[in-house]
Every structure is written in structure tokens, then in C-alpha cells.
Design a protein around this motif. Sequence first.
Motif, PDB file in Angstrom:
ATOM      1  N   ARG A  13     -14.044  10.733  -3.938  1.00  0.00           N
ATOM      2  CA  ARG A  13     -12.729  10.560  -4.859  1.00  0.00           C
ATOM      3  C   ARG A  13     -12.856   9.364  -5.387  1.00  0.00           C
ATOM      4  NH1 ARG A  13      -7.969  10.423  -1.555  1.00  0.00           N
ATOM      5  NH2 ARG A  13      -9.103  11.063   0.090  1.00  0.00           N
ATOM      6  N   GLN A  21     -13.699   2.567  13.130  1.00  0.00           N
ATOM      7  CA  GLN A  21     -12.919   1.327  13.304  1.00  0.00           C
ATOM      8  C   GLN A  21     -13.867   0.357  13.726  1.00  0.00           C
ATOM      9  OE1 GLN A  21      -9.614   4.188  14.697  1.00  0.00           O
ATOM     10  NE2 GLN A  21      -9.596   2.471  15.955  1.00  0.00           N
ATOM     11  N   ASP A  41     -14.991  13.296   1.684  1.00  0.00           N
ATOM     12  CA  ASP A  41     -14.080  13.541   0.556  1.00  0.00           C
ATOM     13  C   ASP A  41     -13.408  12.148   0.117  1.00  0.00           C
ATOM     14  OD1 ASP A  41     -11.805  14.953  -0.834  1.00  0.00           O
ATOM     15  OD2 ASP A  41     -10.411  14.077   0.614  1.00  0.00           O
ATOM     16  N   GLN A  42     -13.182  11.277   0.794  1.00  0.00           N
ATOM     17  CA  GLN A  42     -12.667   9.754   0.281  1.00  0.00           C
ATOM     18  C   GLN A  42     -13.691   9.098  -0.437  1.00  0.00           C
ATOM     19  OE1 GLN A  42     -11.808   8.082   4.101  1.00  0.00           O
ATOM     20  NE2 GLN A  42      -9.717   8.876   4.193  1.00  0.00           N
ATOM     21  N   GLN A  46      -8.966  -1.247  -4.211  1.00  0.00           N
ATOM     22  CA  GLN A  46      -8.169  -1.581  -3.145  1.00  0.00           C
ATOM     23  C   GLN A  46      -7.487  -0.573  -2.347  1.00  0.00           C
ATOM     24  OE1 GLN A  46      -4.333  -2.507  -5.285  1.00  0.00           O
ATOM     25  NE2 GLN A  46      -3.601  -3.764  -3.226  1.00  0.00           N
ATOM     26  N   GLU A  47      -7.462   0.942  -2.682  1.00  0.00           N
ATOM     27  CA  GLU A  47      -6.946   1.837  -1.904  1.00  0.00           C
ATOM     28  C   GLU A  47      -8.368   2.320  -0.973  1.00  0.00           C
ATOM     29  OE1 GLU A  47      -3.646   2.912  -5.058  1.00  0.00           O
ATOM     30  OE2 GLU A  47      -5.099   4.465  -4.369  1.00  0.00           O
ATOM     31  N   ALA A  50      -3.327   1.947  12.987  1.00  0.00           N
ATOM     32  CA  ALA A  50      -4.268   1.597  12.067  1.00  0.00           C
ATOM     33  C   ALA A  50      -4.157   0.820  10.959  1.00  0.00           C
ATOM     34  CB  ALA A  50      -4.414   3.009  11.287  1.00  0.00           C
ATOM     35  N   TYR A  51      -2.821  -0.004  10.582  1.00  0.00           N
ATOM     36  CA  TYR A  51      -2.694  -0.987   9.828  1.00  0.00           C
ATOM     37  C   TYR A  51      -1.850  -2.004  10.567  1.00  0.00           C
ATOM     38  CZ  TYR A  51      -4.290   2.591   6.482  1.00  0.00           C
ATOM     39  OH  TYR A  51      -4.955   3.635   5.729  1.00  0.00           O
ATOM     40  N   PRO A  61      -9.566  -0.306   2.977  1.00  0.00           N
ATOM     41  CA  PRO A  61      -9.327  -0.016   4.044  1.00  0.00           C
ATOM     42  C   PRO A  61      -9.965   1.090   4.547  1.00  0.00           C
ATOM     43  CG  PRO A  61      -7.380   0.249   3.268  1.00  0.00           C
ATOM     44  CD  PRO A  61      -8.263  -0.245   2.038  1.00  0.00           C
ATOM     45  N   LEU A  62     -10.132   2.221   4.015  1.00  0.00           N
ATOM     46  CA  LEU A  62     -10.605   3.536   4.263  1.00  0.00           C
ATOM     47  C   LEU A  62     -11.899   3.143   4.603  1.00  0.00           C
ATOM     48  CD1 LEU A  62      -9.203   5.799   1.642  1.00  0.00           C
ATOM     49  CD2 LEU A  62      -8.146   5.111   3.897  1.00  0.00           C
ATOM     50  N   LEU A  78      -9.854   6.981  -6.548  1.00  0.00           N
ATOM     51  CA  LEU A  78      -9.346   6.130  -5.506  1.00  0.00           C
ATOM     52  C   LEU A  78      -9.535   4.914  -6.061  1.00  0.00           C
ATOM     53  CD1 LEU A  78      -7.880   6.712  -2.614  1.00  0.00           C
ATOM     54  CD2 LEU A  78     -10.272   6.893  -1.668  1.00  0.00           C
ATOM     55  N   GLN A 138     -13.720  13.962   6.294  1.00  0.00           N
ATOM     56  CA  GLN A 138     -12.663  13.165   5.639  1.00  0.00           C
ATOM     57  C   GLN A 138     -13.280  11.995   4.657  1.00  0.00           C
ATOM     58  OE1 GLN A 138     -10.473  10.319   8.046  1.00  0.00           O
ATOM     59  NE2 GLN A 138      -8.784  10.823   7.267  1.00  0.00           N
ATOM     60  N   ARG A 144       2.240 -11.093   8.559  1.00  0.00           N
ATOM     61  CA  ARG A 144       1.546 -10.396   7.632  1.00  0.00           C
ATOM     62  C   ARG A 144       1.513 -11.149   6.259  1.00  0.00           C
ATOM     63  NH1 ARG A 144       0.679  -4.870   8.558  1.00  0.00           N
ATOM     64  NH2 ARG A 144       1.673  -4.242  10.941  1.00  0.00           N
TER      65      ARG A 144
END
Lengths: 552, 166
Positions: free
Chosen positions: A25, A117, A21-22, A34-35, A160-161, A38-39, A31, A18, A243
Amino acid sequence: MYHYDQYDQQMLTDRVAQFRDQTDRYLAGKLSEQEFLPLRLQNGLYVQRLAPMLRIAVPYGLLSSQQLRKLAFIARHFDKGYGHFTTRQNIQFNWPALEDVPDILAHLAEVEMHAIQTSGNCIRNTTTDQFAGVARDELEDSRPYCEIIRQWSTFHPEFAYLPRKFKIAVCGTRVDQAATQVHDIGVFLVAGPDQAVGFRILAGGGLGRTPVIGQEIFEFVEKRDLLTALEAILRVYNREGRRDNKYKARIKILVRESGLDDFRGKVMAEWARIRGGPQTLTDAEIERCRAYFVDPPYLSLSDEPDALGQALADNFLFASWYQHNVHAHKKPGYASVTVAFKETGVAPGDVTDVQLEVLAQLADEFSFGEVRISHRQNVVLADVEQQRLFDLWQRLSSDALASSNHGLLTDAICCPGGDFCALANAKSIPIAEAIQRKFNDPDELHGIGELSLNISGCMNACGHHHVGNIGVLGVDKKGEEFYQLSLGGSSRNDASLGKILGPAFAQEDIPEVIGKLLAVYRAHRDPGESFLETYRRIGMAPYKEQVYAKAD
Amino acid sequence: MPKLIKNGQIEEDRWTLLKEASGPEVLQAVPGKNFLVPLQFWQRYADEMASYAGEFAVWLDSDERAEEIGDELHSIPVIALNFPVFTDGRSYSNARELRERFGYRGEIRALGDVLRDQIYYLSRCGFDAFAIRYDQDPEACLRAFEDFRDSYQSSIAEPDPLFRRR
């Protein structure tokens, strides 16, 4: 220690694919920054001042010799030959290339390791006492419960968020070595009604810019209710934590702003709905996890063998090391040993590839092939025969790992600070080094006795400055680095937060100021009194007077 | 038209989304639609909705709660939960609450900043429809359901956590 079965291993394999792949990208521009953020953070990858930093999880600080050798390999092939033990029992590398990270994760997966994590707004690595399972004052080994929490928190889809990062510590001993009360959740193993062991659970502790000691949410929960109790706290926090402002997003702020009774009431209402549900632990699962932490094949030995007594009498340096770095063990004839990674001139917690291999070798020869990382950034060999302590000390000495400063002034906790970290206001490593250089006389050091010096380069408090007997905090004043001192912090059972001494100092003045603080202590101490005890008895005023007195 | 993934397939979306600012006059302007309306609209314009020839469903923002919908919850065909930004994790808990506490069995749709890399966790929390953001590749989003073969925790599709199955 815990070993993966095909389920654990498959999840890790899927995770590596995973993240590969991230990363692909992201590098292909599909990607956004900003996206991807967090990944990558949830895979321990920061982008720092000089290079990316990769933080690798060491669940509750436990490492096998095979894992140490893999870390040495990674330090050598993907970094500049060293890593850094953190205050949360993890290890991080400061120089990996972003595009290498998927390969590093694949290497780690071969030895049941990962970076899952270790950062991001999720549940982080669960920490515990570095002497878990061997401490004499232990009610029950905390590690099976850490492992149960690790599995529950790993890839938890709902959490996760979160509003902010979330840290859990577990303590099974009478003397808390894991700073459990200053975690978002602190879990204590306690004997309940009819003496059955269960958990007392605190929430809302934390360091950072608003240091707080956790408050009791559950006075006692049975073992089987552990995960539903944690889930109830997390759900209330996920929905209600702030938040709008990242500095007010930790659970400690939610507990404070809602009030303890209101917060606890919401948790209890949530718990009432899920208690007894599918996440309720089974006896079989508790036993399955406990079975991984049974005693190693100890020999039948007795305490204080003659050979040890002789060596202590013959060798002053060995005796000094023994006094500070060797700890009592539950099993007769055994001891636990702290290998201090606080050599003067080296950043506290830094470890080279060669040292990692030496540790692996020593673990194999002396301690059933395992080590533990402590939250004070040292390494523990937990199961050493007392009759072989002198032998071990000689081996450590020949590799320059026999510093006998464990628990002393120069055994500082220190974050990477402005030399490496993009968040820091000020450098922290040079402060530690300057203090280590000024106080390099072993006699003087041992004369000062037990003292915790904790240094953070900014108010995020990775160096736990609030709970150091002496805390040092780097601050930025109009572009210049200054350092604020605090006194009286403790992360033990008598946890307390340090109080600020007064106006901040320039970097070059810190060693001298520390010298003055120690002079006050030595002038006022009663026999056998530690720095912290004297401070608590006489208060701040004498220290303030000495340090800020005008020369006239 | 935004792309919708439902039950693991790419589908035509038969719902028209009403943003917060809309009032009941929009119903007269476009007859015969099926509207996905904000919670406030649902609460305030019951009469207008009753006299309109078309279906209604509700969407909740991340700071709104399912309990505010009231007893009619189970007769609503779709409840959509909004993600103002993908890092706002509240709707994950809200979806679980809808399924586990209220036993809601209709469609739970993820709305707003819905990205490929969130889909796996969303599906485990009880979402079964995903109005993915305009720039997301629907085929890649379909693959997201297979990101992991198994998981440790209890989920909506598999209430038994791994420790009860291993």
C-alpha cells in the motif's frame, strides 16, 4: 532455547502478511509517508543516510546455529555481506532494499525470527545477561522471564503507541551484566520473604540526553504478579507520559516530574485493580517456559584439566586470550567464551556473512549449537568444555576471531554513528578505530587492564557513553564534529553516570587525550586497582589538569 | 457523512458530532437530533440537554478521563474516545479502563484520526465502533479485524491470555 508452537508461528505468519500488505500500500501511494512510519518502525525498518536499515530482534541475545546461518544468508543476498551487532543484543543490516523487506521477514519467520518492535514507540526487545543460565553467581536463570515478557509485550494492543520507546532488562545474577538499572524498567530476580524468588522492579532509568538510574517501584513482587506489575507501570506511563516534546517523553522524565512517591502511588492504584486478574501468571506457564531453558546434556568433567594447564603454560597468546575472554561456568569442567568483534579497522560489532557461518559451525561443535550476543556487541559461546578451549582458540585464530581484548580499552562499545545513522551529530566508528590503532600493543593493553570505552555519535546514546569508564560523545559545533569526554561511568551493580571532563576535542586529538588519561591512571593507581576504582578514589581534578594543562 | 463501522459491519451513523467550540444554542438551531457532545458540554449544559427532544452521548479527548463523567456513565449509550492524531495512544488505555474498571457495556467508538492499521489493536482494547477517517476504505477496514488469528495478551473479547489457553 525457546521454540515456537503453532500459536507463535501463526502470529509470525500473520505479521509477515500484514507487513507485506502495508508495504504494498505504501509503494502504491495508498499509505502516506507519515502513516507508514510507525508501521515500518515497529518492524525494525528505518530510513537512513544511505539506505534503509533493518533491525532484527534477537530475543535476550540468544541465537541458534540455524538462525546464524539464516542471518548469513540474509547478509549475503539482501545486504553487502555483513551485519552489525547492537548494544541491545540485536543484529541490524544497513543495506536492504525497502521492497525486499517483506521477503526478508518471511525468511526470518522460517527460523522463528522477526523484526517486531525493534524500533518505534513501543516495548522493545527484552535484554538480559549474556551469561544467563551458566553464570556462577546466578540466583535463577532470567531467560524464562524474558520470554514471558517477550510474549506479553509482543503486539500488546494497548502499548503500541506509547509516548516514546520503552526498554526492559532482566537481571538474575549478582553482578549485573545487562546495564539493567539504566532501562525504562529494570527487573531483578531477588529472594523475598521465606526465600521464594520473585522480582524487584525499577522504573525510570535510561540513557539518552538525560541519563538517569532507575528508581525502585516494587521492592518485591511474587513471580505470578510480574505481568500485572509491568502492565500497571506501562498504563500509567501511556496515559501520563509527555507527548508534547519527544525529548521529554521517556518514562524517566515522567517519574522525575511527578515525583517518585506520586508516580509509585499511581502505579500501585492501577496494580490494585488488575492484580490477580487474567494476566496473573500460572505455575504451569512459568514451568512451560522454564522447560525450554533446562541445562544441555553436560558431561561429567572436572575443572582445570591437565591439557588446559599444559596449553596455558606453552602458549603465551592462548594464555592471554584465556585470561580475558574465558569466563567461569556453573558446571565443573566448562567455561564460557567471549568472541570479540572488535578487530582494529572494523566497526565495533560488525560481522560478515562468513563469520556468521563460522560462529554457527563453532556453536555446533563446541557449545550445543547456541550463541549469545552481549550488550557490549560481542558473541558468547556459553558452554565450552575446558579441555577443548585450546582447540577452540586455534579455530578462532585461523578465522581472525581470537582477539584477546575482551573487557579492555579496545573492546569499545560504539554506535554506527555519522557514517550510517541519520540522527548522529558526529562519526563514531573512526574514533574507535583511531584508539584501537594507537593502543595496539597487547602488553600495554593488558597493563591498562579492565576498562570500558563507550562511544556515541549523538546524545541519543546508543553507544551508552554515560556508563563507560571513559565515555565519548560526538557533538556538532557550527557544523564541525567535536567530541566530549566523560569519566567514571559504570553499567554494573555500582552503576554510575560519567562526569564530563571539560571542553570538547577535535577528532584527531582523541587518541592522545585518552593516552593522557591513562598516564594519570597509571601514575596514581594502587596495586590491583582498575581505571574506574582509581578515578573514584582520586576524583576528576588530576585528569583535568593533565589534559587541559597549557604547554609553557 | 463519515463512515461508521460497528460490530464488524458498515453502518449509517445516527449521531451528530458536536466539536469543542459548540454552545447550547446549537440545540435550538437543529431540533430532533442525537448529539455526541464533548465532555465539557455534557458537564455544563445538563438542563439544556434535559429539555431537548433527542438523545445525547459523550466524547472524551485523549487527555480526559472516564471518571470525570460520574455516575451516569452506564446510562450513556455511546462513549466516543478521540484520536487527535493516530499516534496518540492514550485512548487505548482509556477504552480498557471503561470496560475493565468501570464495566461499561455501551458502545465505545473510536473518533478522529482512525485508520485501517489501528483497528485490530483498537478492537482488542474494547472499541466496538469506528468512525474511520474520511479517506479510509471501509471494506479494507473490515478486513483489519482478521489481521491476526490469535494474540498473547488478555483482551476485552478474550480475557484469558494465550498462556491460559494453549
